[in-house]
Design a protein around this motif. Sequence first.
Motif, PDB file in Angstrom:
ATOM      1  N   ASP A  20       0.801  -1.224   0.000  1.00 28.49           N
ATOM      2  CA  ASP A  20       0.000   0.000   0.000  1.00 28.49           C
ATOM      3  C   ASP A  20       0.834   1.274   0.000  1.00 28.49           C
ATOM      4  OD1 ASP A  20       0.913  -0.137   2.588  1.00 28.49           O
ATOM      5  OD2 ASP A  20      -1.067  -0.231   3.532  1.00 28.49           O
ATOM      6  N   SER A  21       2.162   1.132  -0.210  1.00 30.70           N
ATOM      7  CA  SER A  21       3.016   2.316  -0.339  1.00 30.70           C
ATOM      8  C   SER A  21       3.096   2.794  -1.784  1.00 30.70           C
ATOM      9  CB  SER A  21       4.420   2.022   0.187  1.00 30.70           C
ATOM     10  OG  SER A  21       5.094   1.074  -0.646  1.00 30.70           O
ATOM     11  N   ALA A  22       2.452   2.102  -2.705  1.00 28.58           N
ATOM     12  CA  ALA A  22       2.445   2.513  -4.109  1.00 28.58           C
ATOM     13  C   ALA A  22       1.783   3.880  -4.244  1.00 28.58           C
ATOM     14  CB  ALA A  22       1.703   1.478  -4.952  1.00 28.58           C
ATOM     15  N   ARG A  23       2.124   4.577  -5.314  1.00 31.17           N
ATOM     16  CA  ARG A  23       1.534   5.888  -5.569  1.00 31.17           C
ATOM     17  C   ARG A  23       0.092   5.726  -6.055  1.00 31.17           C
ATOM     18  NH1 ARG A  23       5.557   9.258  -9.283  1.00 31.17           N
ATOM     19  NH2 ARG A  23       4.233  10.983  -8.591  1.00 31.17           N
ATOM     20  N   LEU A  24      -0.710   6.751  -5.803  1.00 28.27           N
ATOM     21  CA  LEU A  24      -2.118   6.753  -6.195  1.00 28.27           C
ATOM     22  C   LEU A  24      -2.435   8.094  -6.841  1.00 28.27           C
ATOM     23  CD1 LEU A  24      -4.936   5.260  -5.962  1.00 28.27           C
ATOM     24  CD2 LEU A  24      -5.292   6.646  -3.898  1.00 28.27           C
ATOM     25  N   LEU A  25      -2.746   8.065  -8.125  1.00 24.76           N
ATOM     26  CA  LEU A  25      -3.148   9.272  -8.836  1.00 24.76           C
ATOM     27  C   LEU A  25      -4.667   9.384  -8.761  1.00 24.76           C
ATOM     28  CD1 LEU A  25      -2.547  11.729 -10.600  1.00 24.76           C
ATOM     29  CD2 LEU A  25      -2.661  10.232 -12.608  1.00 24.76           C
ATOM     30  N   VAL A  26      -5.154  10.400  -8.086  1.00 24.50           N
ATOM     31  CA  VAL A  26      -6.590  10.622  -7.964  1.00 24.50           C
ATOM     32  C   VAL A  26      -7.040  11.476  -9.144  1.00 24.50           C
ATOM     33  CG1 VAL A  26      -8.432  11.594  -6.538  1.00 24.50           C
ATOM     34  CG2 VAL A  26      -6.509  10.398  -5.468  1.00 24.50           C
ATOM     35  N   VAL A  27      -8.009  10.957  -9.883  1.00 18.71           N
ATOM     36  CA  VAL A  27      -8.495  11.607 -11.104  1.00 18.71           C
ATOM     37  C   VAL A  27      -9.977  11.892 -10.928  1.00 18.71           C
ATOM     38  CG1 VAL A  27      -8.764  11.415 -13.610  1.00 18.71           C
ATOM     39  CG2 VAL A  27      -6.807  10.318 -12.470  1.00 18.71           C
ATOM     40  N   ASP A  28     -10.315  13.179 -10.821  1.00 15.33           N
ATOM     41  CA  ASP A  28     -11.717  13.575 -10.658  1.00 15.33           C
ATOM     42  C   ASP A  28     -12.055  14.612 -11.722  1.00 15.33           C
ATOM     43  OD1 ASP A  28     -14.225  14.388  -9.946  1.00 15.33           O
ATOM     44  OD2 ASP A  28     -13.801  14.492  -7.803  1.00 15.33           O
ATOM     45  N   PRO A  29     -12.695  14.188 -12.808  1.00 16.90           N
ATOM     46  CA  PRO A  29     -13.008  15.129 -13.896  1.00 16.90           C
ATOM     47  C   PRO A  29     -14.033  16.184 -13.510  1.00 16.90           C
ATOM     48  CG  PRO A  29     -14.081  13.021 -14.273  1.00 16.90           C
ATOM     49  CD  PRO A  29     -13.193  12.835 -13.091  1.00 16.90           C
ATOM     50  N   ASN A  30     -14.653  16.025 -12.331  1.00 16.89           N
ATOM     51  CA  ASN A  30     -15.682  16.953 -11.883  1.00 16.89           C
ATOM     52  C   ASN A  30     -15.152  17.944 -10.849  1.00 16.89           C
ATOM     53  OD1 ASN A  30     -17.544  15.162 -13.318  1.00 16.89           O
ATOM     54  ND2 ASN A  30     -17.289  13.807 -11.565  1.00 16.89           N
ATOM     55  N   PHE A  39     -12.454  10.790 -21.927  1.00 13.92           N
ATOM     56  CA  PHE A  39     -11.372  10.539 -22.879  1.00 13.92           C
ATOM     57  C   PHE A  39     -10.234  11.543 -22.707  1.00 13.92           C
ATOM     58  CE2 PHE A  39      -9.450  11.409 -27.038  1.00 13.92           C
ATOM     59  CZ  PHE A  39      -9.046  10.145 -27.428  1.00 13.92           C
ATOM     60  N   GLU A  40     -10.541  12.829 -22.724  1.00 16.87           N
ATOM     61  CA  GLU A  40      -9.485  13.849 -22.618  1.00 16.87           C
ATOM     62  C   GLU A  40      -8.869  13.849 -21.224  1.00 16.87           C
ATOM     63  OE1 GLU A  40     -11.184  17.537 -23.821  1.00 16.87           O
ATOM     64  OE2 GLU A  40     -11.316  16.960 -25.948  1.00 16.87           O
ATOM     65  N   THR A  41      -9.703  13.640 -20.208  1.00 14.37           N
ATOM     66  CA  THR A  41      -9.182  13.590 -18.837  1.00 14.37           C
ATOM     67  C   THR A  41      -8.157  12.480 -18.672  1.00 14.37           C
ATOM     68  OG1 THR A  41     -11.202  14.504 -17.860  1.00 14.37           O
ATOM     69  CG2 THR A  41      -9.801  13.188 -16.423  1.00 14.37           C
ATOM     70  N   MET A  42      -8.449  11.299 -19.205  1.00  8.92           N
ATOM     71  CA  MET A  42      -7.522  10.187 -19.024  1.00  8.92           C
ATOM     72  C   MET A  42      -6.245  10.365 -19.835  1.00  8.92           C
ATOM     73  SD  MET A  42      -8.704   8.537 -16.608  1.00  8.92           S
ATOM     74  CE  MET A  42      -7.279   7.450 -16.620  1.00  8.92           C
ATOM     75  N   ALA A  56      -1.171   2.920  -8.846  1.00 12.51           N
ATOM     76  CA  ALA A  56      -2.624   2.870  -9.037  1.00 12.51           C
ATOM     77  C   ALA A  56      -3.194   4.250  -9.310  1.00 12.51           C
ATOM     78  CB  ALA A  56      -3.287   2.263  -7.804  1.00 12.51           C
ATOM     79  N   SER A  57      -4.428   4.238  -9.787  1.00 10.55           N
ATOM     80  CA  SER A  57      -5.191   5.473  -9.944  1.00 10.55           C
ATOM     81  C   SER A  57      -6.563   5.271  -9.313  1.00 10.55           C
ATOM     82  CB  SER A  57      -5.334   5.838 -11.430  1.00 10.55           C
ATOM     83  OG  SER A  57      -6.025   4.819 -12.138  1.00 10.55           O
ATOM     84  N   LEU A  58      -7.145   6.352  -8.824  1.00 13.44           N
ATOM     85  CA  LEU A  58      -8.496   6.336  -8.285  1.00 13.44           C
ATOM     86  C   LEU A  58      -9.328   7.270  -9.141  1.00 13.44           C
ATOM     87  CD1 LEU A  58     -10.289   5.253  -5.928  1.00 13.44           C
ATOM     88  CD2 LEU A  58      -9.830   7.434  -4.773  1.00 13.44           C
ATOM     89  N   LEU A  59     -10.278   6.710  -9.866  1.00 11.76           N
ATOM     90  CA  LEU A  59     -11.039   7.459 -10.866  1.00 11.76           C
ATOM     91  C   LEU A  59     -12.470   7.680 -10.391  1.00 11.76           C
ATOM     92  CD1 LEU A  59      -9.970   5.436 -14.059  1.00 11.76           C
ATOM     93  CD2 LEU A  59      -8.697   7.243 -12.857  1.00 11.76           C
ATOM     94  N   PHE A  60     -12.900   8.934 -10.457  1.00 14.62           N
ATOM     95  CA  PHE A  60     -14.292   9.255 -10.206  1.00 14.62           C
ATOM     96  C   PHE A  60     -15.012   9.368 -11.537  1.00 14.62           C
ATOM     97  CE2 PHE A  60     -12.116  10.452  -6.380  1.00 14.62           C
ATOM     98  CZ  PHE A  60     -12.999  10.067  -5.377  1.00 14.62           C
ATOM     99  N   ARG A  61     -16.218   8.835 -11.585  1.00 12.55           N
ATOM    100  CA  ARG A  61     -16.954   8.781 -12.847  1.00 12.55           C
ATOM    101  C   ARG A  61     -17.288  10.189 -13.340  1.00 12.55           C
ATOM    102  NH1 ARG A  61     -22.272   5.646 -12.219  1.00 12.55           N
ATOM    103  NH2 ARG A  61     -23.134   7.725 -11.859  1.00 12.55           N
TER     104      ARG A  61
END
Length: 367
Positions: free
Chosen positions: A24-34, A330-333, A353-358
């Motif tokens: 769980d020390s891996a990096r996490l990119l949080v992606v929230d297009p909203n 599409f553009e966000t990713m 990892a990444s954490l993606l919000f719809r």
Amino acid sequence: MRVDLFDFDLPDELIALRPAEPRDSARLLVVDPNAIPELSDYKVQDLPSFLRPGDAVVFNDTRVIPAQLEGSRHRDGAPGQQVSATLHMRVAPDRWKAFAKPGKRIKIGDRIQFGHSETACMLSALDATVEEKGDAGEITLHFDLSGPSLDEAIAAVGHIPLPPYIAAKRPEDERDRADYQTIYAREEGAVAAPTAGLHFTPGLFEQLDRLGVERHFVTLHVGAGTFLPVKADDTDDHKMHLEIGHVSADAAASLNAVKARGGRIVCVGTTSLRLIESAASDEGRIKAWSGPTGIFITPGYRFKAVDVLMTNFHLPRSTLFMLVSAFAGFETMHRAYQHAIETGYRFYSYGDASLLFRQALFPGQTR
């Protein structure tokens, strides 16, 4: 859509050959297009801070089997060439579909002997007949053994089928037997790990429990087709390989209850997302479900049940990069992956990892 729209350049050195330690020390990119900012850098350990009491996290509890088999082809009593077969879907107690290399010279009726050597014991002798032959090296193997006896022989003879982008750089070793398995794996049948789940530790589970986040398990046996390149020029011409999955009645009822009280469904991995979306009605109600799914999610797909997705970074031109582009935009990713490359995120199965919000369907919609 054109497949080349999902292409990008990835430096070779960003392909992870070993997982982060601890997991769980891996990096996490949080992606929230909203939201603003759209992209934020964290660690997997920070995941609970993005969840709320009453949310439900869905895990795929499939267990990777040693599905990579090495053997030799025999025809008319004469030994032939060496054959490598990767089992990818069980179709009967004594039959598996597999991808064979080299596949062109294999014919229906050929006998393939796996695990034979001068020092081999009977348990490590595994013979099969080629019963069917399809496209792209796919064959159906009818084994002489069946049921638990076949499972034992595969376990004795087989190797963990590391993804090709790792196997090309180093051989499988004993560390992979543990590293390439989630801590909650229990249902044997996958030939590839649900890799987002590799980041979870008992400590992270405890944090989720204290927060009041539910944990639920479904099963999708990941097949080797997940590694196959998309050869078509247009997504409409690509055919997904089937994978066997199961959503229990209890899991479906629990997840429906979560949605009814305003909680979110957070899928760990594209495999659990694809299974939940396969089991959901157009109105978003999840039903008990069992069978093969070949769901192919591309931009334009309307998600029925899943609100948040945790997933690793995927290959260019892959069906999985298409899926995340459909989920978060599409553009966000494309911006997210460019940021990940520029800031040194580690890619693929053992990567970050990444954490993606719809992506919201309309302005002002909340997550």
